[in-house]
Design an enzyme around this catalytic site. Structure first.
Site: not given
Length: 387
Positions: A206, A298
């Site tokens: 992330d 995403h």
């Protein structure tokens, strides 16, 4: 002459050495001994020290409601600046009731932000510091939203964070009251001890797309060069508390999880690449003619090439929140940018509309703050704004 305090200091050091070596005190050869690596982060600088670095191992964010005027806020900033200098150096701040918990070499940083109420008092709101609208998928709770002031404390261990927060809250009592507190954690170190991007509780790597520290791209993304003079070298911070539905996420196959993200879970590489930092090939198609990186993935939706070149610098803090036998898991999403309205809001709207991850994520808290620039010796945080 050796004083009593020096004598006991030497004796204590000798005893510690004896304990570590089975009773023998060993003198180290200065030419061969490896010096310990300092993990003290200077609180001084053009920018606040906690911003241009990876997410800390442990952090706590505290949002406050102001109960004072502009002059009182200035007094609080002087107090907090004094606290920050001492705590970063591992020294007890004035009035500390637990001075033994002030320990050096813990990578401790304190970041301070100003919310909308501060600019009602001063009339010098930075451009682009817009309140975020409630998005379609938001389920915001007052318990995690808003605030007039923010402090974020990060360090290598929880004891240092808890101690620093306790000191800062104590000094704020005459001026401001906590309205929410959020605690999170992050692992930015790989098995070999080298820095890595870190993973959220979905298992995703992330933050891969962040601009690199110290590059012109980072500086243009993060630091304000416009607006009032007091804010030059500052930045804005969006805090979003995102609840993750781990139960339903775990029902997906690994390939379904990767398709929702657009990246491989094993390495963080895009589905069109082999290494984490490979560029996304957004034109690539599979054997059936479908985009390899789905239109609602995403990684595609958040990529700067899909957002007119807009970038943000994001950090994450994993969190768990237990209520009895019930556990909530999630991500404290932190986004730095020079301009909330120009950089973050368009990206947020795009993700809210069609992001595949919306099925497994719910934002339950939201707040926006302006982070003033740093300070030098003899100065204090927010000095140009509050004098």
């Amino acid at each position: 002459m050796t004083t009593r305090r020096q004598f006991f200091g030497y004796a204590g050091a000798a005893a510690a050495g004896a304990a570590a070596t089975g009773g023998a005190v060993v003198a180290l050869d200065n030419d061969t001994a490896e010096a310990p690596v300092s993990r003290t982060i200077s609180p001084y600088g053009e920018h606040q020290a906690g911003i241009a670095r990876a997410a800390p191992a442990v952090a706590e964010l505290v949002s406050f409601k102001l109960g004072t005027d502009r002059a009182g806020l200035g007094r609080l900033m002087r107090l907090w600046t004094s606290d920050i200098i001492a705590l970063a150096d591992g020294r007890a701040a004035p009035g500390d009731t637990a001075p033994e918990l002030a320990v050096a070499n813990k990578s401790l940083t304190v970041t301070v932000g100003f919310g909308p109420r501060v600019f009602e008092l001063t009339g010098q709101r930075p451009p682009g510091l817009d309140d975020l609208p409630v998005m379609k998928h938001d389920r915001l709770q007052p318990a995690w939203s808003g605030g007039d002031l923010l402090v974020m404390v990060g360090a290598d261990d929880a004891v240092s964070v808890v101690h620093a927060v306790r000191r800062l809250i104590a000094d704020a009592k005459p001026f401001a009251t906590p309205i929410w507190r959020q605690t999170g954690f992050w692992d930015s170190t790989g098995p070999d001890g080298k820095p890595v991007t870190g993973r959220n509780l979905f298992g995703q790597v992330d933050g891969t797309g962040n601009p690199a520290f110290g590059t012109p791209e980072f500086d243009q993304t993060v630091w304000s060069a416009d607006g009032p003079d007091w804010f030059r070298g500052g930045t804005t911070l969006v805090v979003r508390r995102i609840r993750l539905n781990l139960d339903t996420w775990d029902e997906l196959t690994r390939s379904e999880q990767e398709r929702a993200v657009g990246r491989k879970l094993s390495t963080g590489a895009p589905l069109t690449g082999t290494a984490e930092h490979d560029e996304l090939d957004l034109e690539a198609r599979d054997a059936d003619g479908r985009p390899v990186i789905a239109q609602n993935a995403h990684a595609r939706l958040s990529h700067h090439s899909e957002n007119d070149g807009r970038r943000i610098f994001r950090k994450g803090l994993n969190y768990v929140h237990d209520t009895g036998a019930t556990r909530e898991s999630g991500l404290i999403f932190l986004s730095h940018q020079a301009d909330v309205a120009g950089q973050f809001l368009p990206l947020l709207a795009r993700l809210d509309a069609v992001d595949a991850l919306n099925e497994w994520t719910t934002t339950i808290g939201s707040a926006v703050f302006a982070l003033p620039p740093g300070f030098q010796p003899g100065e204090w945080l927010g000095q140009k704004l509050l004098t």
